[in-house]
Design a protein around this motif. Structure first.
Motif, short mmCIF file in Angstrom:
data_model
loop_
_atom_site.label_atom_id
_atom_site.label_comp_id
_atom_site.label_asym_id
_atom_site.label_seq_id
_atom_site.Cartn_x
_atom_site.Cartn_y
_atom_site.Cartn_z
N ASP A 290 -63.10 -26.75 12.20
CA ASP A 290 -63.96 -26.02 11.31
C ASP A 290 -63.73 -24.98 10.55
OD1 ASP A 290 -65.81 -26.37 13.35
OD2 ASP A 290 -65.72 -25.01 14.82
N VAL A 291 -63.82 -24.25 9.85
CA VAL A 291 -63.11 -23.06 8.64
C VAL A 291 -63.32 -21.95 9.52
CG1 VAL A 291 -63.04 -22.30 6.10
CG2 VAL A 291 -63.79 -24.91 6.38
N VAL A 292 -62.44 -21.28 9.52
CA VAL A 292 -62.61 -20.04 10.30
C VAL A 292 -61.95 -18.56 9.30
CG1 VAL A 292 -62.42 -21.27 12.31
CG2 VAL A 292 -60.38 -20.78 11.44
N ALA A 293 -61.78 -18.01 10.03
CA ALA A 293 -61.32 -16.91 10.02
C ALA A 293 -60.28 -15.98 10.91
CB ALA A 293 -62.28 -15.69 9.07
N VAL A 294 -59.37 -15.77 9.78
CA VAL A 294 -58.06 -15.77 11.47
C VAL A 294 -57.79 -14.14 11.07
CG1 VAL A 294 -56.03 -15.55 12.30
CG2 VAL A 294 -57.27 -17.71 11.53
N GLN A 295 -57.53 -13.66 11.90
CA GLN A 295 -56.90 -12.38 11.59
C GLN A 295 -54.80 -12.17 12.85
OE1 GLN A 295 -58.59 -8.84 13.72
NE2 GLN A 295 -57.80 -7.14 13.00
N LEU A 296 -54.07 -11.69 11.68
CA LEU A 296 -53.19 -11.81 11.59
C LEU A 296 -53.13 -11.03 12.93
CD1 LEU A 296 -50.59 -13.26 8.45
CD2 LEU A 296 -51.13 -14.48 11.15
N TYR A 297 -51.16 -10.65 13.65
CA TYR A 297 -51.11 -10.03 14.60
C TYR A 297 -49.76 -9.27 13.88
CZ TYR A 297 -54.08 -11.43 18.30
OH TYR A 297 -54.53 -11.81 19.57
N PRO A 298 -49.12 -8.35 14.46
CA PRO A 298 -47.55 -7.73 13.93
C PRO A 298 -46.96 -8.07 14.06
CG PRO A 298 -49.55 -5.83 14.44
CD PRO A 298 -50.02 -7.14 15.21
N ARG A 299 -46.18 -8.61 13.05
CA ARG A 299 -44.75 -9.02 13.12
C ARG A 299 -44.45 -9.19 15.03
NH1 ARG A 299 -41.22 -12.21 10.18
NH2 ARG A 299 -42.68 -11.53 7.81
N ASN A 300 -44.05 -8.04 15.42
CA ASN A 300 -43.70 -8.37 16.31
C ASN A 300 -44.57 -8.78 17.84
OD1 ASN A 300 -45.47 -6.08 17.01
ND2 ASN A 300 -44.50 -4.70 17.44
N GLN A 301 -45.58 -9.12 18.00
CA GLN A 301 -46.63 -9.99 18.76
C GLN A 301 -46.31 -11.15 17.98
OE1 GLN A 301 -50.45 -8.39 18.80
NE2 GLN A 301 -49.90 -6.62 18.75
N ARG A 340 -40.31 -17.57 16.71
CA ARG A 340 -41.79 -16.81 16.46
C ARG A 340 -42.05 -17.43 14.81
NH1 ARG A 340 -40.77 -10.88 18.50
NH2 ARG A 340 -40.48 -10.92 20.52
N LYS A 341 -43.15 -18.09 14.97
CA LYS A 341 -44.05 -18.25 13.54
C LYS A 341 -45.20 -17.48 13.45
CE LYS A 341 -45.96 -22.75 12.92
NZ LYS A 341 -46.82 -23.26 13.33
N PRO A 342 -46.26 -17.79 12.50
CA PRO A 342 -47.03 -15.98 12.26
C PRO A 342 -47.93 -16.72 13.49
CG PRO A 342 -46.14 -16.89 10.33
CD PRO A 342 -45.62 -17.69 11.30
N THR A 343 -48.85 -15.60 14.37
CA THR A 343 -49.47 -15.90 14.99
C THR A 343 -50.97 -14.77 14.60
OG1 THR A 343 -47.47 -15.85 16.84
CG2 THR A 343 -50.14 -15.69 17.51
N GLY A 344 -51.49 -15.11 15.25
CA GLY A 344 -53.40 -14.47 14.79
C GLY A 344 -53.87 -15.12 15.78
N LYS A 345 -55.67 -14.39 15.56
CA LYS A 345 -56.79 -14.68 16.10
C LYS A 345 -57.91 -14.88 16.03
CE LYS A 345 -58.14 -10.08 17.19
NZ LYS A 345 -58.44 -8.53 18.04
N VAL A 346 -58.77 -16.06 16.14
CA VAL A 346 -59.94 -16.69 15.48
C VAL A 346 -61.05 -15.21 15.43
CG1 VAL A 346 -61.88 -18.17 14.94
CG2 VAL A 346 -59.54 -18.89 15.32
N VAL A 347 -61.13 -15.02 14.35
CA VAL A 347 -62.77 -13.14 14.70
C VAL A 347 -64.04 -13.93 13.65
CG1 VAL A 347 -61.04 -11.97 14.42
CG2 VAL A 347 -61.75 -12.85 11.77
N GLY A 348 -63.88 -15.93 12.94
CA GLY A 348 -65.33 -15.21 12.64
C GLY A 348 -65.32 -17.11 12.76
N ILE A 349 -66.71 -17.47 12.53
CA ILE A 349 -66.55 -19.37 11.78
C ILE A 349 -67.04 -18.77 10.43
CG2 ILE A 349 -67.66 -21.69 12.11
CD1 ILE A 349 -65.24 -20.12 14.42
N ILE A 350 -66.37 -19.49 9.35
CA ILE A 350 -67.25 -20.01 8.07
C ILE A 350 -67.76 -20.79 7.83
CG2 ILE A 350 -66.52 -19.55 5.84
CD1 ILE A 350 -63.98 -18.17 6.45
N LYS A 351 -67.80 -22.07 9.10
CA LYS A 351 -68.46 -23.47 8.96
C LYS A 351 -68.18 -23.80 9.60
CE LYS A 351 -68.80 -27.21 5.53
NZ LYS A 351 -68.48 -28.76 4.38
N ARG A 352 -69.27 -24.56 10.21
CA ARG A 352 -68.77 -25.42 11.67
C ARG A 352 -69.15 -26.71 10.41
NH1 ARG A 352 -67.24 -23.42 16.31
NH2 ARG A 352 -68.19 -21.73 16.75
N ASN A 353 -68.08 -27.99 11.63
CA ASN A 353 -67.86 -29.16 10.97
C ASN A 353 -67.67 -30.21 11.81
OD1 ASN A 353 -67.28 -29.67 7.95
ND2 ASN A 353 -65.38 -28.70 8.42
N TRP A 354 -69.37 -29.58 13.21
CA TRP A 354 -69.51 -30.47 14.05
C TRP A 354 -70.36 -31.90 13.76
CZ3 TRP A 354 -72.59 -25.87 16.95
CH2 TRP A 354 -71.56 -24.95 17.50
#
Length: 764
Positions: A290-301, A340-354
């Motif tokens: 899937d093509v998704v939108a990600v929000q990065l966490y602060p570096r300490n997370q 550690r690596k850049p970490t985040g969460k998925v906040v939305g779906i731009i395009k489904r590839n089902w």
């Protein structure tokens, strides 16, 4: 009749342009029914007596689905039971705009004659064309166009049946839009929801399982508790990406840990980075690719990838949150000591590839339950909850399931049964799973492709001979694995009067038969390669070409493209020429047969002498490559032993290299021709050893042993038997930047020059 529309448009430069669009309306667009005598059909598509038994419609009828029915119920429309369907131009165009995969499947259905699907161009018919009303939305306009076309069909068929004195033939409109259904009923149209129509069909209960879930059904099988965050609307996602708050990327689930994934963020050129996603809520219902939108966490997370292996056991974890919390906690504990690596969460779906997924059904422990979990063969895909009444029949079978949606209240996505592939473990079934899961094109060649094949019997014409060099007198031979029918290259070797050696590589001239950009060329480009399975192969081009006209078989004249070198006995190229040619191979040998000829001192014919000369030069070339630091990769080549009666594999044998390794002879010379093309205008990298240590000179740059360089490693799998790794030096790098990675088939990192010197591949 002509309709025109005029409007003004502002150009980029600030000017004003007048646009006039003309729309032609016709009276000679036929209805497509065999019943109608008024329409002058050359070949009617819709049958006179469409027999499909239904509790709702006991009379003969045609079906007109609206756009959403086609988009969401394409699996049902593909079933052989569903026939005599009218696809309106309005529906076809909207499906094309909204979903390319569904559009392709719909076009395939339309081309199947036994399905009797007819495309009616309602937007160019004088009596079914409508103009958009002021303030009318595009969706409302399309719905109205569908209703008008359905009304015209009803009246047109009433008139046709009154003239022919046949049975009453009706038109049934299928829509899941309540507003559209209500307006259709007000217009005295026969209209039903797709679900109620399919459930009314007599003797086809399995079709009900193929129905995609409606919104009402999705709410029925989810819990009341919210398990996932709400996906942001697309407008907010686009604004966030533009401001830098969110990042767009491709979701890549882990095979070994269902609670972990990465999102690949494409950078400039081939550069890119990865964002780590951990935890069920942070994954937020994204599915692999899937093509998704990600929000990065602060570096300490930020956290590090986990080494824990977690497989979703498929239990009803909606009610088992404690276990899931423990698993997520184990991720954080195991990652505490790692980088550690850049970490985040998925906040939305731009395009489904089902897509439809292959796998097996896990039967529910609840007796007589119709809701079960489906386990995909690809571990990167989550389990899917489906509803089926034939679970007992499907147990132990490989089946296909499509995802309909993933509500925020459901632990698993909801889907529907598509079709059964066969019993698990059967050769044909497992081969089909491999082809479908790896998206290997395996359908039969279309008539459009086959139309470009040459007419048989085929022969080389005098016009061909004028434009080609006649090499039929040379002792050309081919060496291939046993059973090979697509012989794409052949060789010859002979002594010259000046003491040098002439070596020729002859490649089948496929371009003579396949012209650029025609249907066969596009199909071959789409397939990319011939795929070999156990006892079966899927050709890249039709068999007439691959195993006949473009196969350099012995004792038949064939068109070729030849690369001919004059070499000295040190395998140094003195002269090179390329030519289109006509050859006649004198022998099609297996590796074992070629080796026996080389070893048999009593044989001194032209073919055997040629093989010995080629083998001698191949050894010299191999020695030169090793001295230049070539990376030698050797993978085992295996062969299946097939039972002569059942055609099932009964044994697996590893091919052994022979004493003189004639198995490397053909690829060495085949690659040599490719190399010469690649390197004839380039200076080869020069490796210099001195007291201070080795250095590598590439054009104007000199690199020392501990300099950091940026390289790409790519795996060339165009020939499964002879896979090659290519390592290319890109540029020196002043410092090690962990984030610098490239999107190529193999792992790409920053290597010290010492590593590159050790691993570097020769240009060939």
């Amino acid at each position: 009749m002509l309709k025109s529309k005029t409007f003004m448009k502002k150009t980029r430069s600030g000017g004003v342009m007048k646009i006039v669009r003309e729309h032609y309306l016709r009276d000679d667009i036929w209805c497509g029914s065999e019943l109608c005598a008024e329409c002058k059909h050359e070949s009617a598509v819709l049958q006179r007596d469409p027999c499909i038994e239904s509790n709702l419609c006991s009379y003969p009828h045609y079906v007109i689905p609206d756009t959403n029915v086609v988009l969401h119920q394409i699996d049902v429309l593909e079933d052989p039971v569903i026939r005599n369907v009218i696809i309106l131009q309005t529906v076809l165009q909207e499906v094309r705009h909204r979903s390319a995969p569904v559009y392709k499947r719909l076009k395939d259905i339309i081309h199947e004659q036994e399905k009797h699907f007819y495309t009616f161009t309602n937007e160019h018919h004088r009596e079914t064309f409508i103009e958009r009303e002021p303030g009318e939305s595009a969706n409302d306009y399309n719905d109205r166009a569908i209703r008008v076309a359905a009304k015209w069909y009803s009246k047109h068929l009433e008139k046709a049946e009154s003239e022919s004195e046949g049975d009453s033939l009706k038109v049934v409109l299928l829509t899941n839009d309540l507003g559209n259904k209500q307006k259709a009923e007000e217009s005295s149209l026969l209209v039903y929801r797709c679900e109620e129509y399919i459930k009314s069909l007599i003797g086809n209960p399995e079709l009900v399982d193929r129905l995609a879930l409606s919104n009402d059904d999705k709410h029925d099988i989810t819990s009341s508790k919210v398990l996932f965050p709400e996906h942001l609307p697309l407008s907010r996602i686009q604004a966030g990406i533009k401001s830098g708050t969110f990042i767009q990327g491709t979701f890549r689930a882990s095979r070994d840990n269902y609670l972990e994934a990465t999102v690949f963020i494409q950078g400039e050129g081939e550069d890119g980075t990865e964002v780590l996603i951990q935890g069920l809520q942070n994954l937020n219902r994204a599915v692999y690719q899937d093509v998704v939108a990600v929000q990065l966490y602060p570096r300490n997370q930020w956290v590090a990838p986990s080494s824990v292996v977690l497989q979703d056991e498929g239990a009803a974890k909606d009610d088992n949150e404690d276990k899931e919390d423990d698993e997520e906690k184990s991720l954080r504990i195991s990652a505490a000591e790692a980088a550690r690596k850049p970490t985040g969460k998925v906040v939305g779906i731009i395009k489904r590839n089902w897509r439809p997924f292959c796998g097996m059904l896990n039967l529910s422990q609840i007796k007589e339950s119709t809701r079960h979990l489906f386990t995909p063969a690809d571990r990167r895909i989550p389990r899917i909850r489906i509803e089926t009444r034939q679970a007992a029949t499907l147990a132990g079978q490989r089946i296909m399931v499509a995802i309909d949606g993933w509500p925020k209240h459901s632990r698993y996505p909801n889907g529907h049964f598509v079709r059964s592939l066969g019993n698990a473990g059967d050769k044909e079934t497992e081969q089909m799973v491999l082809l479908l899961e790896h998206d290997v094109p395996h359908q039969a060649f279309s008539q459009a492709v086959l139309s470009f094949l040459p007419k048989m019997p085929w022969a080389i014409t005098p016009e061909d001979m004028v434009r080609r060099e006649d090499l039929r007198n040379l002792s050309v031979c081919s060496v291939d694995p046993p059973g090979c029918t697509d012989i794409d290259d052949a060789l010859h070797c002979r002594d010259l009067d000046n003491g040098n050696i002439e070596v020729g590589v002859h490649i089948a001239d496929v371009s003579h038969f396949i012209r650029p950009c025609n249907a066969m060329d596009k199909e071959a480009a789409n397939r990319g390669t011939t795929v070999y399975l156990c006892g079966k192969r899927i050709d890249m081009v039709p068999e007439l070409l691959s195993s006949n006209l473009c196969s350099l078989r012995s004792n038949v004249e064939r068109l070729a493209f030849s690369c001919i070198w004059e070499m000295n006995h040190k395998a140094e190229i003195v002269k090179t020429r390329f030519t289109k040619s006509v050859i006649k191979s004198k022998a099609s040998l297996t590796y074992a047969e070629a080796q026996m000829r080389i070893d048999d001192t009593t044989k001194n014919d032209d073919i055997t002498t040629s093989l010995r000369g080629l083998n001698k030069l191949a050894k010299v070339l191999k020695k030169q490559r090793i001295e230049k630091g070539a990376l030698t990769l050797s993978s085992l080549e295996v062969r299946f032993h097939i039972d002569s009666e059942t055609h099932d594999p009964i044994d697996l044998q590893t091919k052994e290299l022979m004493k003189n390794a004639v198995i490397v002879l053909i690829p060495k010379f085949g690659l040599e021709g490719t190399v010469f093309f690649d390197t004839k205008d380039k200076a080869a990298p020069k490796l210099v050893f001195d007291e201070e240590g080795p250095t590598l000179k590439v054009e104007e740059h000199t690199f020392h042993i501990f300099d950091m360089v940026k390289v790409t490693i790519s795996l060339d799998t165009s020939n499964i038997q002879h896979q090659k790794i290519r390592m290319s030096l890109i540029e020196p790098v002043s410092e090690l930047r962990p984030s610098m990675r490239l999107a190529v088939p193999a792992e790409v990192v920053l290597y010290p020059l010492s590593t590159w010197m050790h691993m570097k591949s020769s240009p060939y």
